[in-house]
Structure formats: structure tokens, C-alpha cells
Motif scaffolding. Structure first.
Motif, short mmCIF file in Angstrom:
data_model
loop_
_atom_site.label_atom_id
_atom_site.label_comp_id
_atom_site.label_asym_id
_atom_site.label_seq_id
_atom_site.Cartn_x
_atom_site.Cartn_y
_atom_site.Cartn_z
N ALA A 1 13.44 3.64 1.03
CA ALA A 1 12.50 4.57 1.66
C ALA A 1 12.91 6.01 1.36
CB ALA A 1 12.46 4.32 3.17
N LEU A 2 14.21 6.28 1.44
CA LEU A 2 14.70 7.64 1.23
C LEU A 2 14.50 8.10 -0.22
CD1 LEU A 2 16.17 10.11 2.34
CD2 LEU A 2 18.34 8.94 1.90
N ILE A 3 14.80 7.23 -1.17
CA ILE A 3 14.69 7.65 -2.58
C ILE A 3 13.22 7.92 -2.95
CG2 ILE A 3 14.43 5.41 -3.77
CD1 ILE A 3 16.63 6.40 -5.73
N GLU B 1 -3.26 4.91 9.25
CA GLU B 1 -3.44 6.38 9.17
C GLU B 1 -2.08 7.07 9.22
OE1 GLU B 1 -7.84 7.12 11.14
OE2 GLU B 1 -6.08 7.09 12.43
N ALA B 2 -1.25 6.62 10.13
CA ALA B 2 0.07 7.26 10.29
C ALA B 2 0.94 7.01 9.07
CB ALA B 2 0.75 6.72 11.55
N TRP B 3 0.96 5.80 8.58
CA TRP B 3 1.84 5.46 7.46
C TRP B 3 1.39 6.11 6.15
CZ3 TRP B 3 1.47 -0.34 9.16
CH2 TRP B 3 2.29 -0.54 10.28
N SER B 4 0.10 6.38 6.05
CA SER B 4 -0.39 6.95 4.78
C SER B 4 -0.46 8.47 4.83
CB SER B 4 -1.78 6.39 4.45
OG SER B 4 -2.74 6.81 5.41
N ALA B 5 -0.14 9.07 5.98
CA ALA B 5 -0.22 10.54 6.08
C ALA B 5 0.77 11.17 5.10
CB ALA B 5 0.09 10.97 7.51
N PRO B 6 0.37 12.27 4.47
CA PRO B 6 1.30 12.93 3.53
C PRO B 6 2.58 13.33 4.24
CG PRO B 6 -0.91 13.88 3.39
CD PRO B 6 -0.91 12.97 4.58
N VAL B 7 3.71 13.10 3.57
CA VAL B 7 5.00 13.47 4.16
C VAL B 7 5.29 14.93 3.83
CG1 VAL B 7 7.48 13.00 4.12
CG2 VAL B 7 5.83 11.11 3.93
N VAL B 8 5.49 15.72 4.88
CA VAL B 8 5.79 17.13 4.67
C VAL B 8 7.21 17.39 5.18
CG1 VAL B 8 5.13 19.49 5.22
CG2 VAL B 8 3.36 17.71 5.00
N PRO C 1 14.01 21.01 1.97
CA PRO C 1 14.10 20.05 0.87
C PRO C 1 15.08 18.92 1.19
CG PRO C 1 14.82 22.26 0.16
CD PRO C 1 14.44 22.35 1.61
N VAL C 2 14.68 17.71 0.89
CA VAL C 2 15.54 16.54 1.11
C VAL C 2 16.07 16.08 -0.24
CG1 VAL C 2 15.62 14.18 1.99
CG2 VAL C 2 14.24 15.91 3.18
N ILE C 3 17.40 16.18 -0.41
CA ILE C 3 18.01 15.89 -1.72
C ILE C 3 19.23 14.99 -1.50
CG2 ILE C 3 18.82 16.91 -3.90
CD1 ILE C 3 17.71 19.62 -2.86
N PRO C 4 19.05 13.70 -1.33
CA PRO C 4 20.20 12.82 -1.12
C PRO C 4 21.02 12.64 -2.40
CG PRO C 4 18.17 11.54 -1.30
CD PRO C 4 17.77 12.99 -1.32
N VAL C 5 22.30 12.35 -2.19
CA VAL C 5 23.20 12.04 -3.32
C VAL C 5 23.66 10.60 -3.13
CG1 VAL C 5 25.36 12.62 -4.49
CG2 VAL C 5 23.94 14.45 -3.48
N PHE D 1 0.79 -1.23 0.00
CA PHE D 1 0.00 0.00 0.00
C PHE D 1 0.82 1.28 0.00
CE2 PHE D 1 -2.97 -3.15 1.83
CZ PHE D 1 -3.89 -3.11 0.79
N GLY D 2 2.15 1.15 0.22
CA GLY D 2 2.99 2.35 0.21
C GLY D 2 2.76 3.22 -1.03
N PRO D 3 2.68 2.62 -2.23
CA PRO D 3 2.48 3.46 -3.42
C PRO D 3 1.07 4.06 -3.53
CG PRO D 3 3.47 1.33 -3.99
CD PRO D 3 2.99 1.24 -2.57
N PHE D 4 0.16 3.64 -2.66
CA PHE D 4 -1.25 4.07 -2.82
C PHE D 4 -1.76 4.82 -1.60
CE2 PHE D 4 -0.80 0.11 -5.36
CZ PHE D 4 -1.00 0.67 -6.61
N ALA D 5 -0.90 5.67 -1.03
CA ALA D 5 -1.25 6.31 0.25
C ALA D 5 -2.56 7.08 0.17
CB ALA D 5 -0.11 7.24 0.69
#
Ligand code: FEO
Length: 402
Positions: A305-307, A246-253, A257-261, A200-204
Motif C-alpha cells: 500500500a505504501l509503495i 467512494e472513500a477508497w477511490s478518493a484521490p490521495v492528497v 511528500p511521502v518518500i519511504p526508504v 479496482f485499486g489500480p482504477f480509482a
């Protein structure tokens, strides 16, 4: 395991598969799984809800027969039609001659292809439509993308019982039916979270809508009968599982900006580029959370998870045998393709001869409809001072582009 009564006129007749360790090729199932199926009896009609994986057909039939002769099944209700639930349909129809299949419009199409029977007679229901079994009314609520577009819930109001198929379930198997008897709660919690992320991660946003549909029911369920894992009860884990969803599907704010390399490097050359690109990104966006990650030094689940959660990323690879190296492909394999579109990405790498890695990665990211920055950044062998300055400028331009 044989049939188990859930509540008056409702029985669990599903199958346990404690030995499963990988589901759908990619998903670890350290605690096995179950293929839950249920018989729901009214005073006049009887319905079977979901079927099971065809590999367990014989035991499945025995379970059903404990509560109902096969020929007395009037309806087979398919809330979702992935083959772990629909795999037995074709064989069942031979033994349940009067059974009518009920599914959503999308489900009816999938079933025809899954059974390879274009003449398969499926009664298509609409959102909110009801079915009277005699003193017991079933209501169907569409729940798209939980987990396929075909998905729906079946609600039995008089029994306060909701059938959700994959939704709120998990791959977990113990010799108990209800969530009040879970012997290894930590293992269950881990399985629930892993399952949520994979399924369900892709369908929050759809998860949030599904939860709203449950909250909007005229009375709250006492039982949620999923098709994997224990039956959820009001007295057991139901509220906790819903709160987790509910917690896992909450929009991530993100506050910044998070910009990993991400990178991997055979001789330190791509690593030097990664550091300079990071400096450039931070010059353009000083408040960004921009950290370099040597891919082979970190847990791949965390990098996945990060990407998926980041706002943009850079990824670097050397070229080996005319391609990017396997750790980079493993990282990219974890990208949530449903939600990747338009995410900004920069590709870079050092190479010796022909340098295909950058182009190959770009092709992959463009296939995911991501916003890939220019043609990427490549350097032959060891970057000199000018190369490093250019890498920094490239990172800066990338960060200014979104
Ligand atoms: Fe359990 Fe999406 O099937």
C-alpha cells in the motif's frame, strides 16, 4: 444452491464456490466466492446476464432450468468477459441455439479469443443503447476498466435493478443471496476491502466515474446485482458499499511528500546506506515523511500500500547469487503497474563481488516506466565514511530531482 427470485421476472441462477481460497493466482479468498448469473424475463424475450466459471457448468444449467428452458434464452448479455464470467459461453451456445450474445465492442473481441471462435456472432452495443424484452427495457452503460476495458452495466429501470458484474462485488460466499442476511459481517467487510484493493485499486478514477453513472440514473436502484458476493439491496448494504467505494477511490492528497526508504540487509551494510539516503532526502526536503523500512520486519500488504501511495521511494538490496533478494522482489511485485509510471525511484545496495542487484532492480522499475534516478548507488562490502557521505549526497540529489 438453486435459483432465487430477486424481484418480479429477475432470478439469480449463479453458482457458489465456498471452497475457493485463491482467485486469479494472487488474490486470497478466505470466504470463497460466487459466480453470479441472472435470468431477466420480459413479456416476449428472455435474457441471461453473465455466465459462470465452466467448472460448475452442470449445476449452473440446473439452476437456469428452474426458471426457464434453456432453448428459450434469447440473449446472453456479457457485461464483462473475464473467464470466471464467460467460461461457459461456448458450451451454452450449443444448448441455447437462438441466443444472441450482447457485449461491448471490446468485449466482442475478447470473447472471440476466449472461445477461440473468430466467427462468434456478437451483437455489439453502444453506450446508452437499449434492448426491449417486451414491457421491460434494458439499457447498457459503458463502464470501462471496471474491471476490464470491456466492462459495462445493464440497467433495468422498471425493476430498479442494476447489473454491474465485478463492480461493487466481492469474493464472499454464504448460503444466502441477499446482503440482508450476511451472517459474518466482519468477514464480508474484510472481503469487500481486499477485493476492492486487488481489482479496482489500480482504477480509482474509473471507479469514481462508475459511481457517477449510478448516481446519474433516473431512479436509484433497489437492487445491484453483482457477479461476486451477495446481491446488494437498498435495505441492506448497498449505500454502505457505495460509500466505501467512494472513500477508497478518493484521490490521495499528501500534506507533505511521502518518500519511504525500503531495504533489506544481510550484514547491516545496505541498512547503513538506507539510513544515510534517508538523511540526504530529509536534508533536501525537511518536511518530507521519510521513514526506513526493513522489508522483512513489516507486513507486506502494508508495504505494498505504501509503495503505491507514496510520492517517491528508495529501495535497497544486497546482491545474492547475482540478483536482488526475494523480499525485495516480493515488494516490487506489489507495485501497481497501471499507475507507477513517472514515479521517482532510487535504487541502492551493498554487494560483495559483482553487485547485480541494483541494476536488476533498476531494469524492473524502468520496465514499469518509473523515473529511476541515475545509475543507482552501490558500495562494495562495508561502506566507509566516504561511502556513507556519498550515499547521503545521493539521497539529497534524488530528493532535489523532483
Ligand atoms: Fe470476476 Fe474481472 O472477473
Amino acid at each position: 444452491m438453486s435459483a432465487v427470485k430477486i424481484t418480479e421476472g429477475i432470478y439469480s441462477v449463479g453458482i457458489q464456490n465456498p471452497n475457493m481460497r485463491v482467485f486469479d493466482i494472487v488474490m486470497k479468498t478466505d470466504s470463497g466466492t460466487t459466480y453470479n448469473s441472472y435470468v431477466v424475463k420480459g413479456s416476449e424475450k428472455t435474457a441471461l446476464i453473465e455466465t459462470c466459471h465452466e467448472g460448475f457448468f452442470h449445476q449452473y444449467l440446473e439452476n437456469i432450468k428452474e426458471v426457464c428452458p434453456l432453448e428459450e434464452i434469447d440473449y446472453i448479455i456479457m457485461n464483462h468477459n473475464e473467464p470466471d464470467h464467460s467460461g461457459s459461453i461456448a458450451k451454452l451456445l450449443e444448448l441455447m441455439p437462438k441466443a444472441k450474445i450482447i457485449a461491448s465492442q471490446a468485449g466482442s473481441l475478447y470473447l472471440k479469443n476466449i472461445t477461440n471462435r473468430c466467427d462468434l456472432d456478437v451483437q455489439k452495443v453502444k453506450d446508452g443503447e437499449t434492448l426491449d424484452l417486451g414491457g421491460r427495457v434494458l439499457t447498457f452503460f459503458f463502464a470501462p476498466n471496471l474491471h476490464w476495458p470491456d466492462s459495462m452495466f445493464t440497467w433495468v429501470e422498471d425493476a430498479k435493478t442494476l447489473f454491474t458484474c465485478d463492480f461493487l462485488g466481492c469474493h464472499y460466499c454464504e448460503p444466502y443471496t441477499f446482503d440482508t442476511n450476511i451472517a459474518y459481517p466482519k468477514a464480508y467487510d474484510a472481503a469487500l476491502k481486499l477485493y476492492y484493493g486487488a481489482i479496482f485499486g489500480p482504477f480509482a478514477s474509473f471507479v469514481r466515474k462508475g459511481l457517477e453513472k449510478i448516481k446519474a440514473l433516473p431512479v436509484q436502484p433497489e437492487f445491484i446485482c453483482t457477479s461476486h458476493g451477495p446481491v446488494l439491496t437498498k435495505a441492506g448494504r448497498m449505500d454502505e458499499v457505495i460509500a466505501n467505494y467512494e472513500a477508497w477511490s478518493a484521490p490521495v492528497v499528501h500534506e507533505v511528500p511521502v518518500i519511504p526508504v525500503f531495504y533489506t540487509s544481510a550484514y547491516g551494510n545496505t541498512a547503513k546506506l538506507a539510513e544515510k539516503i534517508r538523511e540526504g532526502i530529509l536534508e533536501a526536503k525537511p518536511n518530507a515523511e521519510c521513514v526506513t523500512y526493513d522489508i522483512i520486519e513489516h507486513d507486506m500488504d502494508k508495504l505494498h500500500a505504501l509503495i503505491n501511495e507514496c510520492d517517491a521511494f528508495a529501495v535497497g538490496s544486497p546482491t545474492l547469487n547475482r540478483d536482488a533478494v526475494p523480499p525485495v522482489w516480493n515488494l516490487l511485485a506489489g507495485i501497481d503497474a497501471i499507475n507507477a509510471a513517472k514515479k521517482p525511484a532510487l535504487v541502492f545496495g551493498s554487494f560483495g563481488w559483482t553487485g547485480e542487484a541494483v541494476g536488476n532492480i533498476q531494469t524492473r522499475l524502468l520496465g514499469l516506466k518509473m523515473n529511476v534516478f541515475e545509475d543507482g548507488f552501490k558500495v562494495t562490502f562495508v561502506p566507509n565514511e566516504e561511502d556513507l557521505e556519498n550515499a547521503k549526497e545521493f539521497g539529497k540529489s534524488f530528493a532535489l530531482s523532483f
